[in-house]
Motif scaffolding. Structure first.
Motif, PDB file in Angstrom:
ATOM      1  N   ASP A 122       0.832  -1.207   0.000  1.00  7.71           N
ATOM      2  CA  ASP A 122       0.000   0.000   0.000  1.00  7.71           C
ATOM      3  C   ASP A 122       0.865   1.255   0.000  1.00  7.71           C
ATOM      4  O   ASP A 122       0.638   2.174  -0.795  1.00  7.71           O
ATOM      5  CB  ASP A 122      -0.938   0.018   1.210  1.00  7.71           C
ATOM      6  CG  ASP A 122      -2.104  -0.940   1.053  1.00  7.71           C
ATOM      7  OD1 ASP A 122      -2.812  -0.842   0.042  1.00  7.71           O
ATOM      8  OD2 ASP A 122      -2.302  -1.791   1.940  1.00  7.71           O
ATOM      9  N   GLU A 123       1.841   1.278   0.890  1.00  5.07           N
ATOM     10  CA  GLU A 123       2.709   2.451   1.000  1.00  5.07           C
ATOM     11  C   GLU A 123       3.577   2.608  -0.247  1.00  5.07           C
ATOM     12  O   GLU A 123       3.758   3.719  -0.755  1.00  5.07           O
ATOM     13  CB  GLU A 123       3.596   2.321   2.240  1.00  5.07           C
ATOM     14  CG  GLU A 123       4.365   3.586   2.578  1.00  5.07           C
ATOM     15  CD  GLU A 123       5.151   3.458   3.866  1.00  5.07           C
ATOM     16  OE1 GLU A 123       5.922   4.386   4.168  1.00  5.07           O
ATOM     17  OE2 GLU A 123       5.004   2.422   4.555  1.00  5.07           O
ATOM     18  N   GLU A 126       1.769   4.150  -3.229  1.00  9.05           N
ATOM     19  CA  GLU A 126       1.571   5.598  -3.121  1.00  9.05           C
ATOM     20  C   GLU A 126       2.806   6.352  -3.600  1.00  9.05           C
ATOM     21  O   GLU A 126       2.689   7.382  -4.278  1.00  9.05           O
ATOM     22  CB  GLU A 126       1.237   5.981  -1.677  1.00  9.05           C
ATOM     23  CG  GLU A 126      -0.136   5.520  -1.218  1.00  9.05           C
ATOM     24  CD  GLU A 126      -1.248   6.010  -2.142  1.00  9.05           C
ATOM     25  OE1 GLU A 126      -1.271   7.228  -2.461  1.00  9.05           O
ATOM     26  OE2 GLU A 126      -2.078   5.176  -2.558  1.00  9.05           O
ATOM     27  N   TYR A 127       3.983   5.857  -3.275  1.00 13.03           N
ATOM     28  CA  TYR A 127       5.211   6.508  -3.737  1.00 13.03           C
ATOM     29  C   TYR A 127       5.365   6.366  -5.248  1.00 13.03           C
ATOM     30  O   TYR A 127       5.791   7.314  -5.927  1.00 13.03           O
ATOM     31  CB  TYR A 127       6.425   5.926  -3.017  1.00 13.03           C
ATOM     32  CG  TYR A 127       6.592   6.465  -1.618  1.00 13.03           C
ATOM     33  CD1 TYR A 127       7.135   7.732  -1.395  1.00 13.03           C
ATOM     34  CD2 TYR A 127       6.192   5.721  -0.501  1.00 13.03           C
ATOM     35  CE1 TYR A 127       7.278   8.239  -0.112  1.00 13.03           C
ATOM     36  CE2 TYR A 127       6.338   6.227   0.789  1.00 13.03           C
ATOM     37  CZ  TYR A 127       6.877   7.487   0.969  1.00 13.03           C
ATOM     38  OH  TYR A 127       7.012   7.997   2.239  1.00 13.03           O
ATOM     39  N   LYS A 129       2.921   6.061  -7.428  1.00 12.99           N
ATOM     40  CA  LYS A 129       1.922   6.920  -8.049  1.00 12.99           C
ATOM     41  C   LYS A 129       2.395   8.367  -8.089  1.00 12.99           C
ATOM     42  O   LYS A 129       2.234   9.061  -9.105  1.00 12.99           O
ATOM     43  CB  LYS A 129       0.595   6.825  -7.291  1.00 12.99           C
ATOM     44  CG  LYS A 129      -0.145   5.516  -7.494  1.00 12.99           C
ATOM     45  CD  LYS A 129      -1.391   5.445  -6.621  1.00 12.99           C
ATOM     46  CE  LYS A 129      -2.094   4.096  -6.770  1.00 12.99           C
ATOM     47  NZ  LYS A 129      -3.259   3.973  -5.864  1.00 12.99           N
ATOM     48  N   LYS A 130       2.996   8.814  -6.999  1.00 11.99           N
ATOM     49  CA  LYS A 130       3.491  10.190  -6.954  1.00 11.99           C
ATOM     50  C   LYS A 130       4.646  10.370  -7.932  1.00 11.99           C
ATOM     51  O   LYS A 130       4.744  11.402  -8.613  1.00 11.99           O
ATOM     52  CB  LYS A 130       3.939  10.543  -5.538  1.00 11.99           C
ATOM     53  CG  LYS A 130       4.253  12.018  -5.351  1.00 11.99           C
ATOM     54  CD  LYS A 130       4.498  12.368  -3.893  1.00 11.99           C
ATOM     55  CE  LYS A 130       4.764  13.876  -3.744  1.00 11.99           C
ATOM     56  NZ  LYS A 130       4.996  14.257  -2.326  1.00 11.99           N
TER      57      LYS A 130
END
Length: 257
Positions: A122-123, A126-127, A129-130
């Motif tokens: 999950d974490e 997110e990285y 995607k950014k």
């Protein structure tokens, strides 16, 4: 854990170390830049001892400057710590550097790769995607890593979408082909699996990919099972699939016919 899928410009998929040092009136000195240049070369050759000697040779004042102003130092040190398996130190390093260089797509992507090693999908996603959003070219390696991250979360549809976007940018590297084969096997697309398998075999003839050996062997077992009994394989969809680093995650019940 296994060696991480690092895709720097000279390593594996995703991690990069493109040099972008910011200068001031007194820094960086020519000697500092030369050290960083050689550290990058040593890391490209997996000469970790030599790279480590260089990265630890900077004075406290130089490190203080480099932390704030040198993206190549931030990237190289993160890759170095990850490759020598000092994962805790690498994690702390990336957190510190991303407080300073918040919008560097390379650091974001490389930190995401590190988090995959801990199965923090999950974490990590997110990285990634950014990193993709911040990249002017939509981060080719970031899209591949994001696809693999979504596989870790068993989000096959999203994994397929991100990999498709990556393929629209460029031909898939070896790690991308493994991901493509993984997806084809999960989806029961044996024709697509054969195409990916043939491309992987061609890549293997050029150079062996030791870093991805477990994942390759895991996928090879699944591919051979599909070829030997495609009817049974399609109905079971499949017994297991090889996600990041060749990890098994159980029966894919939602994809049964």
């Amino acid at each position: 854990m296994m060696r991480i899928l690092l895709l720097i410009s000279v390593f594996l998929c995703g991690c990069s170390t493109g040099l972008k040092t910011v200068s001031t009136a007194s820094y960086p000195t020519k000697n500092m830049l030369q050290k960083l240049h050689f550290a990058q070369k040593y890391l490209a050759l997996s000469s970790h001892h030599q790279a480590g000697e260089i990265l630890t040779s900077f004075t406290n004042n130089e490190v203080a400057y480099l932390d704030k102003h040198s993206l190549d130092y931030a990237r190289l040190k993160g890759v170095y710590l990850t490759q020598i398996r000092q994962f805790s130190s690498a994690q702390n390093h990336y957190k510190k550097m991303l407080e300073i260089h918040q919008n560097d797509a390379v650091l974001l992507n490389n930190f995401g790769i590190l988090l995959l090693n801990f199965h923090l999908f999950d974490e990590a996603c997110e990285y990634f995607k950014k990193a993709v959003l911040l990249s002017s070219q939509n981060s080719f390696s970031g899209l591949i890593n994001l696809s693999r991250c979504e596989l870790g979360l068993k989000n096959v549809d999203m994994a397929s979408l991100y990999l498709k976007r990556a393929k629209e940018i460029n031909n898939l590297p070896y790690i991308g082909l493994l991901t493509e084969l993984n997806l084809a096997l999960i989806l029961g697309d044996l024709s697509g699996a054969r195409q990916s398998y043939n491309k992987i075999q061609a890549e293997q003839k050029i150079a062996p990919y030791i870093e991805h050996r477990n994942e390759y062997e895991c996928l090879l077992l699944q591919y051979n099972a599909a070829e030997l009994d495609s009817t049974y394989y399609s109905s079971s969809r499949p017994p297991f699939a090889c996600v990041v680093q060749g990890i098994e995650y159980g029966i894919w019940n939602s994809r049964k016919q």
